[in-house]
Design a protein around this motif. Structure first.
Motif, PDB file in Angstrom:
ATOM      1  N   THR A  70       0.841  -1.204   0.000  1.00  0.00           N
ATOM      2  CA  THR A  70       0.000   0.000   0.000  1.00  0.00           C
ATOM      3  C   THR A  70       0.875   1.253   0.000  1.00  0.00           C
ATOM      4  O   THR A  70       0.630   2.203  -0.750  1.00  0.00           O
ATOM      5  N   LEU A  71       1.904   1.252   0.841  1.00  0.00           N
ATOM      6  CA  LEU A  71       2.814   2.400   0.911  1.00  0.00           C
ATOM      7  C   LEU A  71       3.549   2.589  -0.410  1.00  0.00           C
ATOM      8  O   LEU A  71       3.667   3.718  -0.913  1.00  0.00           O
ATOM      9  N   THR A  72       4.039   1.493  -0.995  1.00  0.00           N
ATOM     10  CA  THR A  72       4.799   1.598  -2.243  1.00  0.00           C
ATOM     11  C   THR A  72       3.927   2.112  -3.376  1.00  0.00           C
ATOM     12  O   THR A  72       4.345   2.968  -4.167  1.00  0.00           O
ATOM     13  N   ARG A  73       2.708   1.606  -3.473  1.00  0.00           N
ATOM     14  CA  ARG A  73       1.793   2.102  -4.505  1.00  0.00           C
ATOM     15  C   ARG A  73       1.461   3.569  -4.288  1.00  0.00           C
ATOM     16  O   ARG A  73       1.388   4.347  -5.247  1.00  0.00           O
ATOM     17  N   TRP A 122      -7.211   0.797   5.042  1.00  0.00           N
ATOM     18  CA  TRP A 122      -6.974   0.888   6.485  1.00  0.00           C
ATOM     19  C   TRP A 122      -8.285   0.863   7.259  1.00  0.00           C
ATOM     20  O   TRP A 122      -8.394   0.178   8.293  1.00  0.00           O
ATOM     21  N   ARG A 123      -9.292   1.588   6.773  1.00  0.00           N
ATOM     22  CA  ARG A 123     -10.583   1.655   7.491  1.00  0.00           C
ATOM     23  C   ARG A 123     -11.306   0.313   7.478  1.00  0.00           C
ATOM     24  O   ARG A 123     -12.054   0.001   8.405  1.00  0.00           O
ATOM     25  N   THR A 124     -11.095  -0.489   6.426  1.00  0.00           N
ATOM     26  CA  THR A 124     -11.757  -1.802   6.350  1.00  0.00           C
ATOM     27  C   THR A 124     -10.908  -2.898   6.975  1.00  0.00           C
ATOM     28  O   THR A 124     -11.182  -4.093   6.779  1.00  0.00           O
ATOM     29  N   LYS A 125      -9.881  -2.506   7.724  1.00  0.00           N
ATOM     30  CA  LYS A 125      -8.973  -3.447   8.371  1.00  0.00           C
ATOM     31  C   LYS A 125      -8.352  -4.409   7.364  1.00  0.00           C
ATOM     32  O   LYS A 125      -8.203  -5.598   7.615  1.00  0.00           O
ATOM     33  N   TRP A 126      -8.030  -3.861   6.192  1.00  0.00           N
ATOM     34  CA  TRP A 126      -7.306  -4.534   5.124  1.00  0.00           C
ATOM     35  C   TRP A 126      -8.114  -5.624   4.425  1.00  0.00           C
ATOM     36  O   TRP A 126      -7.584  -6.333   3.569  1.00  0.00           O
ATOM     37  N   ALA A 127      -9.381  -5.759   4.733  1.00  0.00           N
ATOM     38  CA  ALA A 127     -10.199  -6.796   4.097  1.00  0.00           C
ATOM     39  C   ALA A 127     -10.398  -6.532   2.613  1.00  0.00           C
ATOM     40  O   ALA A 127     -10.678  -7.470   1.845  1.00  0.00           O
ATOM     41  N   SER A 128     -10.280  -5.277   2.177  1.00  0.00           N
ATOM     42  CA  SER A 128     -10.463  -4.925   0.767  1.00  0.00           C
ATOM     43  C   SER A 128      -9.144  -4.834   0.018  1.00  0.00           C
ATOM     44  O   SER A 128      -9.123  -4.523  -1.176  1.00  0.00           O
ATOM     45  N   HIS A 129      -8.045  -5.123   0.704  1.00  0.00           N
ATOM     46  CA  HIS A 129      -6.726  -5.053   0.061  1.00  0.00           C
ATOM     47  C   HIS A 129      -6.594  -6.170  -0.979  1.00  0.00           C
ATOM     48  O   HIS A 129      -7.126  -7.266  -0.799  1.00  0.00           O
ATOM     49  N   PRO A 130      -5.896  -5.914  -2.106  1.00  0.00           N
ATOM     50  CA  PRO A 130      -5.718  -6.964  -3.124  1.00  0.00           C
ATOM     51  C   PRO A 130      -5.132  -8.264  -2.582  1.00  0.00           C
ATOM     52  O   PRO A 130      -5.510  -9.354  -3.027  1.00  0.00           O
ATOM     53  N   LEU A 131      -4.224  -8.192  -1.618  1.00  0.00           N
ATOM     54  CA  LEU A 131      -3.647  -9.407  -1.053  1.00  0.00           C
ATOM     55  C   LEU A 131      -4.689 -10.190  -0.271  1.00  0.00           C
ATOM     56  O   LEU A 131      -4.694 -11.428  -0.293  1.00  0.00           O
ATOM     57  N   ALA A 132      -5.596  -9.494   0.411  1.00  0.00           N
ATOM     58  CA  ALA A 132      -6.684 -10.179   1.130  1.00  0.00           C
ATOM     59  C   ALA A 132      -7.585 -10.911   0.141  1.00  0.00           C
ATOM     60  O   ALA A 132      -8.024 -12.044   0.394  1.00  0.00           O
ATOM     61  N   ARG A 133      -7.864 -10.284  -1.004  1.00  0.00           N
ATOM     62  CA  ARG A 133      -8.683 -10.940  -2.027  1.00  0.00           C
ATOM     63  C   ARG A 133      -7.940 -12.145  -2.619  1.00  0.00           C
ATOM     64  O   ARG A 133      -8.562 -13.159  -2.953  1.00  0.00           O
ATOM     65  N   THR A 134      -6.627 -12.048  -2.725  1.00  0.00           N
ATOM     66  CA  THR A 134      -5.836 -13.184  -3.211  1.00  0.00           C
ATOM     67  C   THR A 134      -5.914 -14.354  -2.238  1.00  0.00           C
ATOM     68  O   THR A 134      -6.115 -15.509  -2.645  1.00  0.00           O
ATOM     69  N   LEU A 135      -5.773 -14.069  -0.950  1.00  0.00           N
ATOM     70  CA  LEU A 135      -5.825 -15.130   0.056  1.00  0.00           C
ATOM     71  C   LEU A 135      -7.215 -15.734   0.158  1.00  0.00           C
ATOM     72  O   LEU A 135      -7.362 -16.923   0.485  1.00  0.00           O
ATOM     73  N   ALA A 136      -8.249 -14.932  -0.111  1.00  0.00           N
ATOM     74  CA  ALA A 136      -9.624 -15.437  -0.038  1.00  0.00           C
ATOM     75  C   ALA A 136      -9.891 -16.512  -1.084  1.00  0.00           C
ATOM     76  O   ALA A 136     -10.829 -17.312  -0.925  1.00  0.00           O
ATOM     77  N   LYS A 137      -9.088 -16.561  -2.126  1.00  0.00           N
ATOM     78  CA  LYS A 137      -9.247 -17.595  -3.153  1.00  0.00           C
ATOM     79  C   LYS A 137      -8.790 -18.963  -2.653  1.00  0.00           C
ATOM     80  O   LYS A 137      -9.059 -19.979  -3.290  1.00  0.00           O
ATOM     81  N   HIS A 138      -8.070 -18.983  -1.525  1.00  0.00           N
ATOM     82  CA  HIS A 138      -7.543 -20.233  -0.983  1.00  0.00           C
ATOM     83  C   HIS A 138      -8.331 -20.720   0.237  1.00  0.00           C
ATOM     84  O   HIS A 138      -7.941 -21.699   0.863  1.00  0.00           O
TER      85      HIS A 138
END
Length: 373
Positions: A70-73, A122-138
């Motif tokens: 998130t910081l790098t982007r 940050w407000r969604t506690k990272w649930a909407s972060h692309p990495l969270a969506r990637t992990l949700a596929k598993h």
């Protein structure tokens, strides 16, 4: 025509010259986002500058990389606005140029959106972060998957290789590629690897320029929701990498040749030399245990002084019965040498692993059963 200069103007080489500003800003931005090793050694990286905000990778691997990406982007998307803002600050007259004025407005809009998305994660506690969506596929719960990855990453038996811009990590259950802006994850039980190609990359070590093989490997998951991605593994580390994936199928339809390590090249040369030496005939009724080195292979190495007369030189006759296979004897021999001077190994000697009698490669014989008896 709009532009930085009128045709009749002489080139200005002052610090306010737009070209000078552009060059300095580009170098600083590039070093900040993709720092070379020298900059990393000096600690001038985003990870070091914001280490208190990012936390610890070893304690919270997934959370750390959510914050880091998130910081790098955010920084990458703020770079254009910073450029046009500095350009306008040093040369206000350039705001009359359409390109500069439009660039400032567009980059400002992009910067505002980048900040908004970062706050949203940050407000969604990272649930909407692309990495969270990637992990949700598993799995149904991405936080449970993240907890599993965090636990396995803390173990010391993980495999890690590659530069920061494309680090490859193998844990007990996961294959992970950590990029500058993204993190790819594949479950090992669902993974198929395909060797694509190899390339020689220049690598400076100890002030010596060397060519190192880099293997490009395509990662495909049986889980169709997980997209394919590429990883790069040094050829000299491929066998270690492969040993961590005992149940993963690796396809090499293109016949990519993997570079051997120095140790593997020496083992091959050691066995080749042993086959050129005299053979040692063993009574077929003699019972031999498994090799003391690997505990698997049948002992097929016997030390017999052949390099010189019995009392000449440092080598001595060995009275031990065959107890080692040639591969393990070669590895033992290599382990007793100067690891920084492999070019001397072939002409060196080593002690017998059992009786400590010294021997060289000319004294190693392959054991064969004497069928004539």
């Amino acid at each position: 025509m709009d532009g930085f200069y009128h045709v009749d103007q002489a080139m200005d080489t002052s610090p306010k010259d737009p070209y000078v500003i552009s060059l300095i800003y580009s170098v600083v931005a590039l070093f900040l986002l993709i720092p070379p090793q020298e900059v990393r050694s000096a600690g001038l990286t985003l990870e070091r500058i914001f280490q208190n905000q990012l936390g610890s990778e070893s304690l919270d691997f997934v959370g750390y990389h959510m914050r880091r990406t998130t910081l790098t982007r955010l920084v990458a998307l703020l770079v254009p606005f910073g450029y046009f803002a500095i350009l306008s600050l040093y040369r206000p007259d350039l705001l009359k140029v359409t390109f500069v004025y439009t660039g400032l407005l567009v980059s400002l809009a992009v910067a505002v959106l980048a900040i908004a998305f970062s706050l949203y994660y940050w407000r969604t506690k990272w649930a909407s972060h692309p990495l969270a969506r990637t992990l949700a596929k598993h799995g149904d719960n991405w936080r449970f998957v993240a907890g599993n990855i965090n636990t396995e990453f803390r173990r010391i038996d993980k495999f890690t290789t590659g530069p920061t811009s494309g680090r490859v990590i193998v844990t007990e259950s996961w294959l992970i590629k950590v990029g500058i802006f993204t993190v790819h994850v594949s479950k090992l039980s669902e993974t198929v690897l395909a060797l694509q190609n190899s390339a020689l990359i220049s690598n400076a070590q100890a002030d010596v320029l060397q060519s190192v093989q880099r293997l490009s490997i395509k990662v495909t998951s049986a889980n169709t929701a997980v997209g394919d991605f590429m990883i790069h593994v040094p050829g000299l580390e491929y066998r270690d990498f492969r040993s961590r994936l005992p149940f993963v199928h690796v396809v090499n339809v293109r016949g990519v040749t993997v570079q051997q390590t120095v140790g593997e090249q020496f083992v091959a040369a050691f066995i080749e030399q042993a086959d050129r030496n005299n053979i040692y005939r063993l009574d077929p009724n003699t019972e031999l245990d498994s090799c003391l080195g690997c505990m698997v292979a049948r002992p097929d190495a016997k030390l017999v002084k052949l390099c010189a007369a019995d009392e000449d030189g440092d080598c001595r006759n060995c009275r031990c019965r065959p107890q080692w296979c040639l591969s393990c004897m070669a590895r033992w021999f290599a382990s007793r040498q100067d690891q920084h001077r492999p070019e001397t190994w072939l002409s060196s000697s080593a002690p017998c692993p059992n009786c400590r009698s010294r021997f060289c490669m000319l004294d190693v014989c392959r054991v064969v059963e004497d069928t004539a008896r």
